[in-house]
Scaffold this motif. Structure first.
Motif, PDB file in Angstrom:
ATOM      1  N   CYS A   1       9.567  -0.208   2.094  1.00  0.00           N
ATOM      2  CA  CYS A   1       9.201   0.781   3.110  1.00  0.00           C
ATOM      3  C   CYS A   1       9.350   0.290   4.542  1.00  0.00           C
ATOM      4  O   CYS A   1       9.148   1.033   5.483  1.00  0.00           O
ATOM      5  N   ARG A   2       9.689  -0.994   4.720  1.00  0.00           N
ATOM      6  CA  ARG A   2       9.871  -1.599   6.048  1.00  0.00           C
ATOM      7  C   ARG A   2       8.595  -1.566   6.880  1.00  0.00           C
ATOM      8  O   ARG A   2       8.642  -1.427   8.104  1.00  0.00           O
ATOM      9  N   ALA A   3       7.475  -1.678   6.205  1.00  0.00           N
ATOM     10  CA  ALA A   3       6.187  -1.704   6.904  1.00  0.00           C
ATOM     11  C   ALA A   3       5.733  -3.145   7.109  1.00  0.00           C
ATOM     12  O   ALA A   3       6.061  -4.033   6.331  1.00  0.00           O
ATOM     13  N   TRP A   4       4.981  -3.347   8.173  1.00  0.00           N
ATOM     14  CA  TRP A   4       4.312  -4.621   8.401  1.00  0.00           C
ATOM     15  C   TRP A   4       2.993  -4.565   7.654  1.00  0.00           C
ATOM     16  O   TRP A   4       2.277  -3.567   7.724  1.00  0.00           O
ATOM     17  N   LEU A   5       2.682  -5.648   6.946  1.00  0.00           N
ATOM     18  CA  LEU A   5       1.460  -5.696   6.153  1.00  0.00           C
ATOM     19  C   LEU A   5       0.631  -6.897   6.557  1.00  0.00           C
ATOM     20  O   LEU A   5       1.156  -7.918   6.993  1.00  0.00           O
TER      21      LEU A   5
ATOM     22  N   PRO B   1       0.816  -1.221   0.000  1.00  0.00           N
ATOM     23  CA  PRO B   1       0.000   0.000   0.000  1.00  0.00           C
ATOM     24  C   PRO B   1       0.853   1.276   0.000  1.00  0.00           C
ATOM     25  O   PRO B   1       0.353   2.353  -0.317  1.00  0.00           O
ATOM     26  N   PHE B   2       2.136   1.167   0.313  1.00  0.00           N
ATOM     27  CA  PHE B   2       3.012   2.341   0.342  1.00  0.00           C
ATOM     28  C   PHE B   2       3.899   2.455  -0.895  1.00  0.00           C
ATOM     29  O   PHE B   2       4.188   3.540  -1.356  1.00  0.00           O
ATOM     30  N   CYS B   3       4.355   1.310  -1.444  1.00  0.00           N
ATOM     31  CA  CYS B   3       5.349   1.302  -2.521  1.00  0.00           C
ATOM     32  C   CYS B   3       4.802   0.838  -3.866  1.00  0.00           C
ATOM     33  O   CYS B   3       5.476   0.972  -4.880  1.00  0.00           O
ATOM     34  N   GLY B   4       3.625   0.220  -3.879  1.00  0.00           N
ATOM     35  CA  GLY B   4       3.085  -0.334  -5.113  1.00  0.00           C
ATOM     36  C   GLY B   4       3.482  -1.796  -5.291  1.00  0.00           C
ATOM     37  O   GLY B   4       3.946  -2.444  -4.357  1.00  0.00           O
ATOM     38  N   GLU B   5       3.319  -2.313  -6.499  1.00  0.00           N
ATOM     39  CA  GLU B   5       3.559  -3.731  -6.766  1.00  0.00           C
ATOM     40  C   GLU B   5       5.063  -4.036  -6.736  1.00  0.00           C
ATOM     41  O   GLU B   5       5.844  -3.361  -7.404  1.00  0.00           O
ATOM     42  N   ARG B   6       5.432  -5.070  -5.970  1.00  0.00           N
ATOM     43  CA  ARG B   6       6.839  -5.465  -5.812  1.00  0.00           C
ATOM     44  C   ARG B   6       6.954  -6.982  -5.868  1.00  0.00           C
ATOM     45  O   ARG B   6       6.001  -7.699  -5.572  1.00  0.00           O
ATOM     46  N   GLU B   7       8.143  -7.470  -6.181  1.00  0.00           N
ATOM     47  CA  GLU B   7       8.351  -8.915  -6.225  1.00  0.00           C
ATOM     48  C   GLU B   7       8.476  -9.485  -4.819  1.00  0.00           C
ATOM     49  O   GLU B   7       8.839  -8.776  -3.874  1.00  0.00           O
ATOM     50  N   LEU B   8       8.204 -10.768  -4.702  1.00  0.00           N
ATOM     51  CA  LEU B   8       8.160 -11.457  -3.413  1.00  0.00           C
ATOM     52  C   LEU B   8       9.470 -11.331  -2.631  1.00  0.00           C
ATOM     53  O   LEU B   8       9.461 -11.261  -1.403  1.00  0.00           O
ATOM     54  N   GLY B   9      10.618 -11.298  -3.330  1.00  0.00           N
ATOM     55  CA  GLY B   9      11.914 -11.251  -2.667  1.00  0.00           C
ATOM     56  C   GLY B   9      12.102 -10.065  -1.739  1.00  0.00           C
ATOM     57  O   GLY B   9      12.968 -10.094  -0.865  1.00  0.00           O
ATOM     58  N   GLU B  10      11.307  -9.026  -1.886  1.00  0.00           N
ATOM     59  CA  GLU B  10      11.421  -7.859  -1.008  1.00  0.00           C
ATOM     60  C   GLU B  10      10.693  -8.063   0.320  1.00  0.00           C
ATOM     61  O   GLU B  10      10.826  -7.246   1.219  1.00  0.00           O
ATOM     62  N   PHE B  11       9.926  -9.131   0.430  1.00  0.00           N
ATOM     63  CA  PHE B  11       9.076  -9.341   1.605  1.00  0.00           C
ATOM     64  C   PHE B  11       9.525 -10.550   2.413  1.00  0.00           C
ATOM     65  O   PHE B  11      10.125 -11.476   1.879  1.00  0.00           O
ATOM     66  N   THR B  12       9.196 -10.545   3.669  1.00  0.00           N
ATOM     67  CA  THR B  12       9.452 -11.672   4.556  1.00  0.00           C
ATOM     68  C   THR B  12       8.145 -12.094   5.201  1.00  0.00           C
ATOM     69  O   THR B  12       7.430 -11.252   5.753  1.00  0.00           O
TER      70      THR B  12
ATOM     71  N   GLU C   1      -2.269 -13.289   6.748  1.00  0.00           N
ATOM     72  CA  GLU C   1      -0.880 -13.446   7.158  1.00  0.00           C
ATOM     73  C   GLU C   1      -0.216 -12.089   7.359  1.00  0.00           C
ATOM     74  O   GLU C   1      -0.599 -11.107   6.739  1.00  0.00           O
ATOM     75  N   TYR C   2       0.822 -12.066   8.198  1.00  0.00           N
ATOM     76  CA  TYR C   2       1.666 -10.880   8.333  1.00  0.00           C
ATOM     77  C   TYR C   2       2.879 -11.042   7.433  1.00  0.00           C
ATOM     78  O   TYR C   2       3.488 -12.108   7.367  1.00  0.00           O
ATOM     79  N   TRP C   3       3.211  -9.974   6.702  1.00  0.00           N
ATOM     80  CA  TRP C   3       4.405  -9.913   5.873  1.00  0.00           C
ATOM     81  C   TRP C   3       5.131  -8.618   6.221  1.00  0.00           C
ATOM     82  O   TRP C   3       4.518  -7.616   6.566  1.00  0.00           O
TER      83      TRP C   3
END
Length: 91
Positions: free
Chosen positions: A60-64, A6-17, A52-54
């Motif tokens: 942006c280092r946000a919890w989603l 919601p802050f950065c737009g569409e991103r690939e999975l590798g940016e998320f944990t 789920e939490y990602w």
């Protein structure tokens, strides 16, 4: 798989944990040992829609909070997790 932050737009999975199931609720102070054990160690293995939490560590280092189908990996919604930068939306 791609996630629309919601802050950065569409991103690939590798940016998320992946940080786990968003449904368990922390037991209140003074909860029994069994309630704490269940919260810490027991999880359902859901086949289908789950919440789920990602963490967007590569952005942006946000919890989603992501709603995803575990069978198809289709993501139906992504929103800031409570207390994790929700005030940034629309800024």
């Amino acid at each position: 798989m791609r996630i629309v932050c919601p802050f950065c737009g569409e991103r690939e999975l590798g940016e998320f944990t992946y940080l786990g199931d968003a449904k368990p609720v922390r037991p209140e102070a003074g909860a029994s040992e069994d309630e704490v054990f269940d919260y810490v160690y027991l999880r359902d293995n859901v086949a289908g829609q789950t919440s789920e939490y990602w963490y967007h560590g590569g952005g942006c280092r946000a919890w989603l909070k992501v709603t995803r189908n575990t069978l198809t990996h289709e993501i139906s919604s992504v929103e800031p997790a409570a207390g994790a930068g929700a005030t940034k939306v629309g800024a």
